[in-house]
Design a protein around this motif. Structure first.
Motif, PDB file in Angstrom:
ATOM      1  N   LEU A 100       0.830  -1.210   0.000  1.00  0.00           N
ATOM      2  CA  LEU A 100       0.000   0.000   0.000  1.00  0.00           C
ATOM      3  C   LEU A 100       0.863   1.258   0.000  1.00  0.00           C
ATOM      4  O   LEU A 100       0.523   2.240  -0.665  1.00  0.00           O
ATOM      5  CB  LEU A 100      -0.946   0.023   1.203  1.00  0.00           C
ATOM      6  N   ARG A 101       1.961   1.228   0.713  1.00  0.00           N
ATOM      7  CA  ARG A 101       2.859   2.394   0.713  1.00  0.00           C
ATOM      8  C   ARG A 101       3.450   2.609  -0.678  1.00  0.00           C
ATOM      9  O   ARG A 101       3.544   3.747  -1.142  1.00  0.00           O
ATOM     10  CB  ARG A 101       3.949   2.224   1.766  1.00  0.00           C
ATOM     11  N   ASN A 102       3.829   1.521  -1.347  1.00  0.00           N
ATOM     12  CA  ASN A 102       4.355   1.633  -2.709  1.00  0.00           C
ATOM     13  C   ASN A 102       3.282   2.140  -3.666  1.00  0.00           C
ATOM     14  O   ASN A 102       3.549   2.972  -4.533  1.00  0.00           O
ATOM     15  CB  ASN A 102       4.893   0.289  -3.194  1.00  0.00           C
ATOM     16  N   LEU A 103       2.065   1.630  -3.511  1.00  0.00           N
ATOM     17  CA  LEU A 103       0.960   2.064  -4.352  1.00  0.00           C
ATOM     18  C   LEU A 103       0.669   3.547  -4.131  1.00  0.00           C
ATOM     19  O   LEU A 103       0.393   4.279  -5.090  1.00  0.00           O
ATOM     20  CB  LEU A 103      -0.282   1.217  -4.064  1.00  0.00           C
ATOM     21  N   LEU A 104       0.762   4.002  -2.911  1.00  0.00           N
ATOM     22  CA  LEU A 104       0.560   5.418  -2.607  1.00  0.00           C
ATOM     23  C   LEU A 104       1.569   6.270  -3.372  1.00  0.00           C
ATOM     24  O   LEU A 104       1.213   7.282  -3.969  1.00  0.00           O
ATOM     25  CB  LEU A 104       0.680   5.673  -1.102  1.00  0.00           C
ATOM     26  N   GLU A 105       2.808   5.848  -3.379  1.00  0.00           N
ATOM     27  CA  GLU A 105       3.851   6.590  -4.081  1.00  0.00           C
ATOM     28  C   GLU A 105       3.567   6.634  -5.592  1.00  0.00           C
ATOM     29  O   GLU A 105       3.662   7.690  -6.224  1.00  0.00           O
ATOM     30  CB  GLU A 105       5.211   5.952  -3.823  1.00  0.00           C
ATOM     31  N   VAL A 106       3.197   5.501  -6.153  1.00  0.00           N
ATOM     32  CA  VAL A 106       2.919   5.425  -7.595  1.00  0.00           C
ATOM     33  C   VAL A 106       1.719   6.299  -7.964  1.00  0.00           C
ATOM     34  O   VAL A 106       1.773   7.075  -8.931  1.00  0.00           O
ATOM     35  CB  VAL A 106       2.679   3.956  -8.022  1.00  0.00           C
ATOM     36  N   LEU A 107       0.648   6.192  -7.200  1.00  0.00           N
ATOM     37  CA  LEU A 107      -0.562   6.956  -7.521  1.00  0.00           C
ATOM     38  C   LEU A 107      -0.363   8.456  -7.312  1.00  0.00           C
ATOM     39  O   LEU A 107      -0.906   9.265  -8.068  1.00  0.00           O
ATOM     40  CB  LEU A 107      -1.747   6.467  -6.696  1.00  0.00           C
ATOM     41  N   THR A 108       0.423   8.823  -6.318  1.00  0.00           N
ATOM     42  CA  THR A 108       0.714  10.239  -6.093  1.00  0.00           C
ATOM     43  C   THR A 108       1.503  10.799  -7.275  1.00  0.00           C
ATOM     44  O   THR A 108       1.216  11.898  -7.761  1.00  0.00           O
ATOM     45  CB  THR A 108       1.486  10.436  -4.779  1.00  0.00           C
ATOM     46  N   THR A 109       2.463  10.036  -7.766  1.00  0.00           N
ATOM     47  CA  THR A 109       3.231  10.455  -8.936  1.00  0.00           C
ATOM     48  C   THR A 109       2.324  10.590 -10.151  1.00  0.00           C
ATOM     49  O   THR A 109       2.424  11.565 -10.910  1.00  0.00           O
ATOM     50  CB  THR A 109       4.368   9.445  -9.222  1.00  0.00           C
ATOM     51  N   GLU A 110       1.421   9.637 -10.334  1.00  0.00           N
ATOM     52  CA  GLU A 110       0.489   9.709 -11.461  1.00  0.00           C
ATOM     53  C   GLU A 110      -0.419  10.931 -11.354  1.00  0.00           C
ATOM     54  O   GLU A 110      -0.740  11.562 -12.363  1.00  0.00           O
ATOM     55  CB  GLU A 110      -0.364   8.443 -11.538  1.00  0.00           C
ATOM     56  N   GLU A 111      -0.834  11.255 -10.142  1.00  0.00           N
ATOM     57  CA  GLU A 111      -1.692  12.426  -9.956  1.00  0.00           C
ATOM     58  C   GLU A 111      -0.948  13.704 -10.328  1.00  0.00           C
ATOM     59  O   GLU A 111      -1.493  14.575 -11.012  1.00  0.00           O
ATOM     60  CB  GLU A 111      -2.186  12.517  -8.512  1.00  0.00           C
ATOM     61  N   VAL A 112       0.293  13.820  -9.908  1.00  0.00           N
ATOM     62  CA  VAL A 112       1.093  14.999 -10.237  1.00  0.00           C
ATOM     63  C   VAL A 112       1.287  15.093 -11.751  1.00  0.00           C
ATOM     64  O   VAL A 112       1.130  16.166 -12.344  1.00  0.00           O
ATOM     65  CB  VAL A 112       2.450  14.967  -9.495  1.00  0.00           C
ATOM     66  N   GLU A 113       1.605  13.990 -12.377  1.00  0.00           N
ATOM     67  CA  GLU A 113       1.788  13.986 -13.832  1.00  0.00           C
ATOM     68  C   GLU A 113       0.499  14.368 -14.550  1.00  0.00           C
ATOM     69  O   GLU A 113       0.530  15.092 -15.542  1.00  0.00           O
ATOM     70  CB  GLU A 113       2.272  12.619 -14.300  1.00  0.00           C
ATOM     71  N   ALA A 114      -0.628  13.882 -14.065  1.00  0.00           N
ATOM     72  CA  ALA A 114      -1.912  14.209 -14.695  1.00  0.00           C
ATOM     73  C   ALA A 114      -2.210  15.703 -14.588  1.00  0.00           C
ATOM     74  O   ALA A 114      -2.749  16.301 -15.525  1.00  0.00           O
ATOM     75  CB  ALA A 114      -3.034  13.401 -14.046  1.00  0.00           C
ATOM     76  N   ARG A 115      -1.840  16.307 -13.497  1.00  0.00           N
ATOM     77  CA  ARG A 115      -2.064  17.746 -13.337  1.00  0.00           C
ATOM     78  C   ARG A 115      -1.240  18.543 -14.327  1.00  0.00           C
ATOM     79  O   ARG A 115      -1.708  19.504 -14.920  1.00  0.00           O
ATOM     80  CB  ARG A 115      -1.701  18.202 -11.921  1.00  0.00           C
ATOM     81  N   PHE A 116       0.025  18.134 -14.506  1.00  0.00           N
ATOM     82  CA  PHE A 116       0.910  18.896 -15.369  1.00  0.00           C
ATOM     83  C   PHE A 116       0.703  18.578 -16.841  1.00  0.00           C
ATOM     84  O   PHE A 116       1.074  19.377 -17.700  1.00  0.00           O
ATOM     85  CB  PHE A 116       2.365  18.692 -14.965  1.00  0.00           C
ATOM     86  N   ASP A 117       0.110  17.459 -17.162  1.00  0.00           N
ATOM     87  CA  ASP A 117      -0.185  17.129 -18.564  1.00  0.00           C
ATOM     88  C   ASP A 117      -1.213  18.084 -19.147  1.00  0.00           C
ATOM     89  O   ASP A 117      -1.249  18.301 -20.352  1.00  0.00           O
ATOM     90  CB  ASP A 117      -0.729  15.693 -18.694  1.00  0.00           C
ATOM     91  N   ASN A 118      -2.045  18.661 -18.307  1.00  0.00           N
ATOM     92  CA  ASN A 118      -3.097  19.549 -18.780  1.00  0.00           C
ATOM     93  C   ASN A 118      -2.736  21.020 -18.725  1.00  0.00           C
ATOM     94  O   ASN A 118      -3.558  21.879 -19.023  1.00  0.00           O
ATOM     95  CB  ASN A 118      -4.376  19.319 -17.962  1.00  0.00           C
ATOM     96  N   MET A 119      -1.495  21.319 -18.380  1.00  0.00           N
ATOM     97  CA  MET A 119      -1.075  22.724 -18.291  1.00  0.00           C
ATOM     98  C   MET A 119      -0.610  23.211 -19.658  1.00  0.00           C
ATOM     99  O   MET A 119       0.115  22.515 -20.357  1.00  0.00           O
ATOM    100  CB  MET A 119       0.057  22.895 -17.278  1.00  0.00           C
ATOM    101  N   PRO A 120      -1.028  24.402 -20.031  1.00  0.00           N
ATOM    102  CA  PRO A 120      -0.551  24.944 -21.318  1.00  0.00           C
ATOM    103  C   PRO A 120       0.937  25.290 -21.243  1.00  0.00           C
ATOM    104  O   PRO A 120       1.448  25.631 -20.179  1.00  0.00           O
ATOM    105  CB  PRO A 120      -1.398  26.203 -21.504  1.00  0.00           C
ATOM    106  N   VAL A 121       1.566  25.172 -22.372  1.00  0.00           N
ATOM    107  CA  VAL A 121       3.010  25.454 -22.431  1.00  0.00           C
ATOM    108  C   VAL A 121       3.247  26.826 -22.959  1.00  0.00           C
ATOM    109  O   VAL A 121       2.649  27.331 -23.816  1.00  0.00           O
ATOM    110  CB  VAL A 121       3.730  24.418 -23.321  1.00  0.00           C
TER     111      VAL A 121
END
Length: 71
Positions: free
Chosen positions: A50-71
């Motif tokens: 669960l701790r490893n999954l938390l790390e992976v999902l948190t990283t995915e959440e951060v990436e998802a936020r920045f994927d939608n940012m205009p450049v």
């Protein structure tokens, strides 16, 4: 929640998240936090899976936020 119920909830959560497409799995962070909180309330250590999954999902959440940012 009994130990067996908590273990079952952990297994079900991991299995459910594993079946989802990357990039959408971070939406289950709330469920993950709830299960981790149940471990704390039961006085048990949170499993490494669960701790490893938390790390992976948190990283995915951060990436998802920045994927939608205009450049």
């Amino acid at each position: 929640m009994t130990s067996d119920e908590l273990d079952r909830a952990t297994h079900d959560l991991i299995e459910d998240i594993a079946g989802k497409a990357p990039g959408t799995r971070h939406r289950d962070l709330t469920r993950l936090h709830e299960v981790m909180g149940q471990y704390r309330r039961a006085g048990r250590a949170t499993p490494r899976s669960l701790r490893n999954l938390l790390e992976v999902l948190t990283t995915e959440e951060v990436e998802a936020r920045f994927d939608n940012m205009p450049v």
